[in-house]
Scaffold this active site. Structure first.
Site, mmCIF file in Angstrom:
data_model
loop_
_atom_site.group_PDB
_atom_site.id
_atom_site.type_symbol
_atom_site.label_atom_id
_atom_site.label_comp_id
_atom_site.label_asym_id
_atom_site.label_seq_id
_atom_site.Cartn_x
_atom_site.Cartn_y
_atom_site.Cartn_z
ATOM 1 N N GLY A 1 0.278 -0.845 -0.042
ATOM 2 C CA GLY A 1 -0.343 0.067 -0.547
ATOM 3 C C GLY A 1 0.695 1.570 -0.658
ATOM 4 C CE1 TYR B 1 6.159 4.752 -4.938
ATOM 5 C CE2 TYR B 1 8.675 4.559 -6.465
ATOM 6 C CZ TYR B 1 6.940 3.972 -5.858
ATOM 7 O OH TYR B 1 6.863 2.847 -5.864
#
Length: 263
Positions: free
Chosen positions: A68, A134
């Site tokens: 996730g 990221y």
């Protein structure tokens, strides 16, 4: 055995769910997006960064596969909440529940600015060199996994995941691809590994230059090779040029994209 899979509604989770099904195993699927459980599955909606929700999702769990979070480049605040706060909250919930086995599915973007070695393969333990915000969040994921192993004795495997889809879709993927079947094989190995490990998530590709040694050390034996998809891709795009940053850097074209812009 009950395994909590976060991010179960995503592309990788969707590909892996049927491949991880086993008699006597229950997958608890967690995501903010709707996910319909099938045989041998149950579902729970939980925000990774919500301690109460994650404590509930973790009840009765034996192991965790953490997929996730924010899966692409986004503004920093979004990445921090989903990937940094979310991973720490998840690990703390696992610790409180007594979960000993955690697989953190990270990203090769944690090491994106590493270049193709002049000879041999790039180790999975290569020092972090993120290519995006990221990627920075995936470095933090690796650090959290290391901390929770060293301080609390959890068995933690962090996967620097390559390109996971049914078939390589471009010539870069001929090196970075991991088949869904091999990805499931890697996670099965990680679910029984002891200690702390960082491994590349990549298949046994003919054009691979990321090391399989660390994965094999925990029992991962890839069976697939992207060369089966090479013909049409080479015909359309030509042979990959190792000097091109797209093929020279771990992160490929993501080393060239603007920082912090959603993609």
């Amino acid at each position: 055995m009950r395994i909590l899979m976060t991010g179960a509604a995503g592309q990788v989770g969707t590909l892996l769910r049927p491949r991880l099904a086993r008699p006597g195993r229950l997958l608890r699927l967690s995501d903010l997006a709707p996910v319909s459980p099938g045989p041998g599955e149950e579902s729970v909606s939980a925000d990774l960064a919500d301690p109460a929700a994650m404590a509930t999702a973790m009840k009765g769990v034996d192991a965790v596969i953490h997929l996730g979070g924010q899966s692409r480049e986004h503004p920093w605040a979004d990445i921090v909440r989903a990937n940094l706060d979310g991973t720490q909250v998840l690990l703390q919930a696992a610790l409180a529940e007594g979960v000993r086995q955690v697989v953190l599915v990270g990203s090769h973007h944690a090491a994106g600015f590493h270049s193709r070695p002049a000879s041999g393969d790039l180790p999975a333990t290569a020092f972090p060199r993120p290519d995006t915000l990221y990627g920075v969040s995936k470095v933090a994921m690796e650090a959290l996994g290391s901390l929770y192993h060293d301080r609390f004795g959890m068995n933690v495997v962090t996967v620097r995941l390559g390109t996971c889809n049914p078939g390589s879709v471009d010539t870069r993927g001929l090196a970075t691809w991991i088949s869904p079947d091999d990805c499931a094989r890697l996670l099965e190995a990680a679910l029984t590994a002891t200690g702390h490990h960082v491994v590349w998530g990549v298949s046994a590709n003919t054009r691979r230059w990321w090391s399989l040694e660390e994965g094999r050390a925990i029992g991962y034996e890839p069976q697939d090779d992207s060369e089966a998809h090479a013909g049409p891709l080479i015909a359309e795009y030509g042979e990959p040029d190792p000097a091109d940053p797209v093929h020279r850097r771990v992160g490929g074209m993501f080393c060239l994209r603007p920082l912090g812009e959603a993609w």
